[in-house]
Scaffold this active site. Structure first.
Site, mmCIF file in Angstrom:
data_model
loop_
_atom_site.group_PDB
_atom_site.id
_atom_site.type_symbol
_atom_site.label_atom_id
_atom_site.label_comp_id
_atom_site.label_asym_id
_atom_site.label_seq_id
_atom_site.Cartn_x
_atom_site.Cartn_y
_atom_site.Cartn_z
ATOM 1 N N ASN A 52 32.633 93.420 77.888
ATOM 2 C CA ASN A 52 33.400 93.938 77.213
ATOM 3 C C ASN A 52 33.800 93.936 78.630
ATOM 4 O O ASN A 52 33.510 95.237 79.640
ATOM 5 C CB ASN A 52 33.345 95.279 76.605
ATOM 6 C CG ASN A 52 34.851 96.088 75.630
ATOM 7 O OD1 ASN A 52 35.096 95.158 75.143
ATOM 8 N ND2 ASN A 52 35.426 96.640 76.627
ATOM 9 N N HIS A 60 48.811 83.293 56.216
ATOM 10 C CA HIS A 60 48.066 84.014 55.419
ATOM 11 C C HIS A 60 48.119 85.069 55.757
ATOM 12 O O HIS A 60 48.709 86.621 54.024
ATOM 13 C CB HIS A 60 46.743 83.826 56.134
ATOM 14 C CG HIS A 60 46.126 84.792 56.185
ATOM 15 N ND1 HIS A 60 45.616 85.986 56.096
ATOM 16 C CD2 HIS A 60 44.694 84.709 54.221
ATOM 17 C CE1 HIS A 60 45.371 87.229 55.528
ATOM 18 N NE2 HIS A 60 44.184 86.462 54.291
ATOM 19 N N ASN A 61 49.119 85.640 57.120
ATOM 20 C CA ASN A 61 49.517 86.938 57.119
ATOM 21 C C ASN A 61 50.407 87.479 56.678
ATOM 22 O O ASN A 61 50.948 88.927 56.395
ATOM 23 C CB ASN A 61 49.348 87.343 58.612
ATOM 24 C CG ASN A 61 48.106 87.633 59.362
ATOM 25 O OD1 ASN A 61 47.247 86.862 58.472
ATOM 26 N ND2 ASN A 61 47.952 88.428 60.464
ATOM 27 N N GLU A 92 50.130 88.357 53.073
ATOM 28 C CA GLU A 92 49.395 89.479 52.923
ATOM 29 C C GLU A 92 50.959 90.491 52.491
ATOM 30 O O GLU A 92 50.794 90.945 51.816
ATOM 31 C CB GLU A 92 48.811 89.447 54.067
ATOM 32 C CG GLU A 92 47.912 90.937 54.190
ATOM 33 C CD GLU A 92 47.285 90.818 55.441
ATOM 34 O OE1 GLU A 92 47.801 92.237 55.979
ATOM 35 O OE2 GLU A 92 45.927 90.195 56.158
ATOM 36 N N SER A 118 40.262 86.881 59.596
ATOM 37 C CA SER A 118 40.891 87.687 57.914
ATOM 38 C C SER A 118 39.730 88.330 57.324
ATOM 39 O O SER A 118 38.438 87.656 57.148
ATOM 40 C CB SER A 118 42.137 86.728 57.424
ATOM 41 O OG SER A 118 42.336 87.682 56.016
ATOM 42 N N LYS A 134 46.663 81.354 60.000
ATOM 43 C CA LYS A 134 46.258 82.264 59.668
ATOM 44 C C LYS A 134 47.738 82.807 59.703
ATOM 45 O O LYS A 134 47.495 84.294 58.531
ATOM 46 C CB LYS A 134 45.415 82.672 61.438
ATOM 47 C CG LYS A 134 44.881 84.559 61.062
ATOM 48 C CD LYS A 134 44.436 84.995 59.793
ATOM 49 C CE LYS A 134 43.918 86.467 59.896
ATOM 50 N NZ LYS A 134 44.664 87.543 60.521
ATOM 51 N N GLY A 169 34.696 91.464 73.902
ATOM 52 C CA GLY A 169 36.178 92.527 73.189
ATOM 53 C C GLY A 169 34.925 93.180 72.105
ATOM 54 O O GLY A 169 34.748 92.771 71.145
#
Length: 490
Positions: A35, A194-195, A198, A136, A191, A12
């Site tokens: 990719n 966390h977001n 945020e 992050s 995570k 990716g």
């Protein structure tokens, strides 16, 4: 002399993947990159990268997935940086035939933790290991050091630890902002929270900016100076730092760019997931929910424009004491930020208990000290609170935060009251204050709610003069029966 085999593979090559590959190579790992190619859409991605930013580096590009997997030393460590959802499942199915027992797949995207739970089990059933790693820090963090939150197959940790910790940001004490979180989807759950925090931080900062701009008519340069000053104290954080820079940024056409950006905020879904999962766990996450809903409301620009013409807020033209109000805005922002983190960590604790993850909240706080979007100076204080011998049941009960809240409380509630009087929307400041009032109230009006539930649905209630856990039903109308609904909590 270069190794024949790569140390790690990465799939990716969008913004995050490309920069993570460069970060790995910079830290002396040989990297294979691949990719997925969609004809006519993504052709030449690998070639452009290895002949561009990856040129003359210890990076090898592949357009054939079998050759890519074969190029990596065993046990293979393959990090997937693709869009969350079905693309991850499809990629795993493409990889499985080429893997060997003990190989490790790492999902570094923003996957839903329940998907990660399922993928860990699937990979392990086939003899492989799976790591769901929240990452992050955006483009800058991916290149120079991110906050990384890995969880999943614990046997994978000794193998991936050297790589992940080498590319992670380093806190001021030199500690990598990456450590093992726990089993299953715990890394992606952390995570997600966390977001959510945020989302809350960004809404709170926006309300502070808007209040000073409108109630005090502070110009952009002075606003930038105020935020820069705040970034030297207890509000020191990445988001405060970039806000100071954004406010004074000018483009070549129209002066201050921020004044020409449409007030319609986007979102990708992790904030929403935080709220949904908090509700599933029966935990209040009101401030973050407010931030999510405010983004949704901001997107309804045309509706707001019409409504504003129908409802004119009365402007009293009050003259505020500027220095005092700026201090009150700081108080509201700081106190509300503490509330946001307290709610988020309470959800993490509840998830840890419910899913038997045994999360180390102090370790999580330390992982967020550098690299990530919500990095801020008081994460050290959060870590210290959860490492104390008398670990608090709630962050607001920790001695440090009790002292901090008491010092800013008067200014916080005064600011919210001023804004309400002036028709100034500060929904996140208000949500935080009301959560604080509810949390610190020994009694709440929930007794009436429970009486109503029992009246219309025979849902029973507990009594203040009886032990907890003993339930009663009242025949409120005098002609009802004695049948009662079963008791349960969502």
């Amino acid at each position: 002399m270069k190794q024949n085999k790569s140390n790690v593979g990465l799939i990716g090559l969008a913004v995050m993947g490309e920069n993570l590959a460069l970060n790995m190579e910079k830290n002396n790992w040989k990297v294979s990159v691949y990719n997925r190619t969609v004809p006519g859409v993504e052709e030449g991605v690998v070639e452009r990268f290895v002949n561009g930013r990856g040129k003359n580096k210890n990076i090898e590009g592949y357009t054939d997935i079998a050759a890519f997997v074969d190029s990596i030393a065993a046990p293979r460590k393959i990090m997937m940086m693709v869009r969350a959802g079905s693309p991850v499942d499809e990629l795993m199915e493409q990889l499985f035939p080429h893997l060997s027992p003990g190989d490790i797949l790492i999902d570094g995207g923003n996957s839903n933790y329940e998907d990660t739970n399922r993928r860990v089990q699937l990979a392990e059933s086939k003899g492989f290991l799976f790591v769901g790693a929240g990452v992050s820090g955006g483009e800058e963090g991916a290149l120079n050091g991110a906050s990384i939150m890995p969880g999943g197959s614990e046997a994978a940790w000794p193998e991936v630890k050297p790589i992940l910790q080498s590319i992670a940001a380093k806190a001021s004490d030199g500690t990598p902002c990456c450590d093992w979180v726990g089993p299953g989807g715990s890394g992606h759950f952390v995570k997600m929270i966390h977001n959510g925090i945020e989302y809350g931080d960004m809404q709170l900062i926006a309300e502070a900016y808007w209040t000073m701009k409108n109630l005090l008519k502070v110009n952009n340069e002075e606003l930038s100076t105020i935020f820069a000053y705040w970034n030297e104290g207890n509000l020191k954080s990445y988001l405060i730092e970039i806000t100071a820079k954004i406010l004074k940024h000018k483009d070549k056409y129209s002066g201050y760019l921020v004044d020409h950006i449409l007030d319609a905020a986007g979102q990708k879904g992790t904030g929403k997931w935080s709220v949904i999962n908090a509700m599933e766990l029966g935990m209040p996450l009101g401030l973050i929910a407010t931030a999510v809903f405010e983004r949704s409301l901001s997107a309804q620009k045309e509706l707001r424009k019409e409504a504003s013409s129908d409802y004119h807020h009365r402007e009293r033209q009050v003259i505020f004491n500027k220095p005092e109000l700026v201090i009150d805005v700081h108080s509201a922002l700081y106190a509300s930020k503490i509330i946001s983190y307290a709610q988020g960590f309470a959800v993490l604790q509840q998830a840890s208990d419910a899913f038997k993850w045994d999360l180390n909240l102090a370790s999580i706080a330390r992982m967020w000290r550098a690299g990530c979007i919500i990095r801020s100076v008081f994460l050290n204080d959060i870590a210290a609170a959860y490492e104390a011998p008398d670990k608090p049941k709630h962050l607001l009960l920790a001695p440090f935060f009790k002292t901090e809240i008491k010092q800013v409380f008067i200014g916080w509630k005064r600011l919210v009251a001023h804004c309400a009087q002036e028709g100034m929307p500060v929904p996140a400041f208000s949500s935080a204050l009301n959560y604080f009032y509810s949390l610190t109230s020994e009694t709440l009006p929930a007794n009436l709610i429970q009486a109503q539930r029992d009246y219309f649905g025979a849902h029973t209630f507990e009594r203040t003069d009886q032990p907890r856990g003993k339930y009663f039903h009242e025949n409120w109308t005098g002609h009802g029966g004695n049948t009662q609904s079963g008791t349960y909590n969502v």
